[in-house]
Scaffold this active site. Structure first.
Site, mmCIF file in Angstrom:
data_model
loop_
_atom_site.group_PDB
_atom_site.id
_atom_site.type_symbol
_atom_site.label_atom_id
_atom_site.label_comp_id
_atom_site.label_asym_id
_atom_site.label_seq_id
_atom_site.Cartn_x
_atom_site.Cartn_y
_atom_site.Cartn_z
ATOM 1 N N ASP A 147 12.117 -46.798 -21.119
ATOM 2 C CA ASP A 147 12.750 -46.138 -22.919
ATOM 3 C C ASP A 147 13.627 -45.264 -22.825
ATOM 4 O OD1 ASP A 147 11.878 -44.794 -25.035
ATOM 5 O OD2 ASP A 147 10.275 -44.597 -24.931
ATOM 6 N N GLY A 148 14.553 -45.585 -23.183
ATOM 7 C CA GLY A 148 15.851 -44.159 -23.842
ATOM 8 C C GLY A 148 17.299 -45.062 -22.914
ATOM 9 N N GLY A 149 18.024 -44.846 -23.962
ATOM 10 C CA GLY A 149 19.697 -44.592 -23.014
ATOM 11 C C GLY A 149 19.597 -46.641 -22.970
ATOM 12 N N HIS B 145 8.020 -50.162 -31.919
ATOM 13 C CA HIS B 145 7.911 -48.564 -30.219
ATOM 14 C C HIS B 145 8.157 -47.612 -31.477
ATOM 15 C CE1 HIS B 145 8.006 -46.447 -27.130
ATOM 16 N NE2 HIS B 145 8.932 -45.370 -27.208
ATOM 17 N N SER C 206 18.166 -46.277 -30.962
ATOM 18 C CA SER C 206 20.097 -46.069 -31.509
ATOM 19 C C SER C 206 21.166 -47.289 -31.174
ATOM 20 C CB SER C 206 20.914 -45.008 -30.846
ATOM 21 O OG SER C 206 20.638 -44.277 -29.167
ATOM 22 N N MET D 255 4.404 -38.542 -27.515
ATOM 23 C CA MET D 255 4.370 -36.971 -26.392
ATOM 24 C C MET D 255 3.922 -36.647 -27.411
ATOM 25 S SD MET D 255 8.889 -38.770 -26.634
ATOM 26 C CE MET D 255 8.163 -39.796 -27.811
ATOM 27 N N GLY E 122 18.877 -41.111 -28.230
ATOM 28 C CA GLY E 122 20.584 -41.224 -28.168
ATOM 29 C C GLY E 122 21.423 -40.905 -27.097
ATOM 30 N N GLY F 217 11.888 -37.198 -25.964
ATOM 31 C CA GLY F 217 12.768 -35.794 -26.730
ATOM 32 C C GLY F 217 13.535 -35.968 -27.864
ATOM 33 N N PHE F 218 14.502 -37.136 -27.876
ATOM 34 C CA PHE F 218 15.478 -37.253 -28.497
ATOM 35 C C PHE F 218 15.674 -38.265 -28.424
ATOM 36 C CE2 PHE F 218 15.696 -32.942 -28.117
ATOM 37 C CZ PHE F 218 15.556 -32.367 -29.642
ATOM 38 N N MET G 61 9.612 -43.605 -18.253
ATOM 39 C CA MET G 61 11.523 -43.101 -18.984
ATOM 40 C C MET G 61 12.455 -42.896 -18.640
ATOM 41 S SD MET G 61 9.794 -41.909 -21.493
ATOM 42 C CE MET G 61 11.516 -41.215 -22.774
ATOM 43 N N SER H 61 12.893 -48.860 -31.446
ATOM 44 C CA SER H 61 11.852 -47.429 -31.472
ATOM 45 C C SER H 61 12.231 -47.088 -33.121
ATOM 46 C CB SER H 61 12.687 -46.495 -30.748
ATOM 47 O OG SER H 61 12.782 -45.287 -30.887
ATOM 48 N N MET I 258 6.132 -37.212 -31.462
ATOM 49 C CA MET I 258 6.726 -35.968 -31.396
ATOM 50 C C MET I 258 6.339 -35.274 -31.822
ATOM 51 S SD MET I 258 10.365 -36.818 -30.015
ATOM 52 C CE MET I 258 11.305 -38.611 -29.486
ATOM 53 N N ASP J 247 7.482 -43.256 -32.654
ATOM 54 C CA ASP J 247 7.920 -42.231 -30.708
ATOM 55 C C ASP J 247 7.090 -41.160 -31.418
ATOM 56 O OD1 ASP J 247 9.361 -42.949 -28.709
ATOM 57 O OD2 ASP J 247 10.565 -43.145 -29.724
ATOM 58 N N HIS K 175 3.620 -44.295 -28.459
ATOM 59 C CA HIS K 175 4.527 -43.292 -27.955
ATOM 60 C C HIS K 175 4.506 -42.639 -27.833
ATOM 61 C CE1 HIS K 175 8.034 -41.636 -24.459
ATOM 62 N NE2 HIS K 175 6.645 -41.734 -24.173
HETATM 63 C C1 DX5 Z 1 12.865 -40.673 -26.430
HETATM 64 C C2 DX5 Z 1 12.152 -41.806 -27.046
HETATM 65 C C3 DX5 Z 1 12.524 -43.099 -26.711
HETATM 66 C C4 DX5 Z 1 14.344 -43.083 -27.752
HETATM 67 C C5 DX5 Z 1 15.091 -44.557 -27.369
HETATM 68 O O1 DX5 Z 1 11.628 -39.512 -26.607
HETATM 69 O O2 DX5 Z 1 11.256 -42.062 -26.252
HETATM 70 O O3 DX5 Z 1 11.497 -43.939 -27.286
HETATM 71 O O4 DX5 Z 1 13.798 -43.229 -29.118
HETATM 72 O O5 DX5 Z 1 16.009 -44.113 -28.578
HETATM 73 P P1 DX5 Z 1 17.370 -44.877 -27.517
HETATM 74 O O6 DX5 Z 1 17.440 -45.560 -27.725
HETATM 75 O O7 DX5 Z 1 18.369 -44.156 -29.340
HETATM 76 O O8 DX5 Z 1 17.813 -43.682 -26.165
HETATM 77 ZN ZN ZN Z 2 9.731 -43.979 -27.381
#
Ligand code: DX5
Ligand code: ZN
Length: 222
Positions: free
Chosen positions: A176-178, A33, A199, A69, A146, A143-144, A138, A8, A37, A35, A67
């Protein structure tokens, strides 16, 4: 089905984005990827279609996994398709008519993805399953970058894996995420085959090393 790694760019150095994307592809990433927003569907504000277009003009050939959002979502879809998106993923809550949004994406010959938040029911998937190319589970609240991987989503990933396996069609199951070296195997064990990670990849100096480490975690699951 092969495992796919989708870094991402939210966590990349935006001041040298073309180089960053080239570097992760060289390091073994399968797709990118992106993102998007809107400071409305989610509190953060990121990038528009012009960034996809800029990456294409820079020479990036890899699939762009967009993606969205964004709410409402339909109006921006043509611009992302024209800018070079390969797959366009949206959230079912962000459209008044899921079927129409799917058809709109298909009109532009892009692949279709549906994103499911941690608190969103997977019941949204069944009626449109055969029209999807990707389901994005998800594993954080969107939204963020990390944030911490939400393990409560694992049983939902398993249930979606079973749904997909009941079909003849190939549908990617992405998380997606963490996603990091500790969580990637858990997600794979639950049935994920595609891993968006920001991240954990861009936070390392050596992208090849971290992507190789991801793949070796996945090997135990083959
Ligand atoms: C969250 C995003 C993710 C995010 C992943 O809203 O959709 O794609 O950027 O970032 P990490 O891998 O740091 O959780
Ligand atoms: Zn994403």
């Amino acid at each position: 089905m092969k495992y796919l790694i989708s870094p991402s760019i939210l966590s990349a150095n935006m001041a040298k984005l073309g180089q960053e994307v080239d570097d992760v592809i060289q390091a073994g990433a399968d797709m990118i990827h992106i993102d998007v927003m809107d400071n409305h569907y989610v509190p953060n504000l990121t990038i528009g279609p012009f960034v996809c277009e800029a990456l294409r003009k820079y020479g990036i050939k890899a699939p762009l996994d967009v993606h969205l959002m964004i709410e409402p979502v339909d109006a921006i879809i043509p611009a992302f398709a024209k800018a070079g998106a390969t797959c366009i993923t949206f959230h079912p809550e962000a459209t008044p008519n899921i079927q129409k949004t799917i058809e709109l994406i298909k009109t532009y010959h892009c692949q279709v993805g549906l994103a499911i938040n941690p608190e969103t029911s997977i019941d949204y998937i069944k009626p449109v399953l055969d029209q999807l190319n990707l389901i994005l589970m998800m594993t954080v609240h969107p939204g963020f970058a990390g944030q911490k991987f939400i393990t409560d989503v694992l049983p939902k990933i398993k249930a979606v894996r079973e749904l997909i396996d009941s079909q003849n069609k190939k549908i990617r199951l992405s998380v997606d995420g963490g996603i990091n070296i500790d969580t990637i195997a858990q997600a794979a064990q639950a049935g994920a085959d595609t891993f968006a990670a920001g991240s954990a990849i861009f936070g390392e100096k050596d992208y090849k090393k971290i992507i190789d480490q991801f793949r070796s975690q996945l090997k135990h699951n083959d």
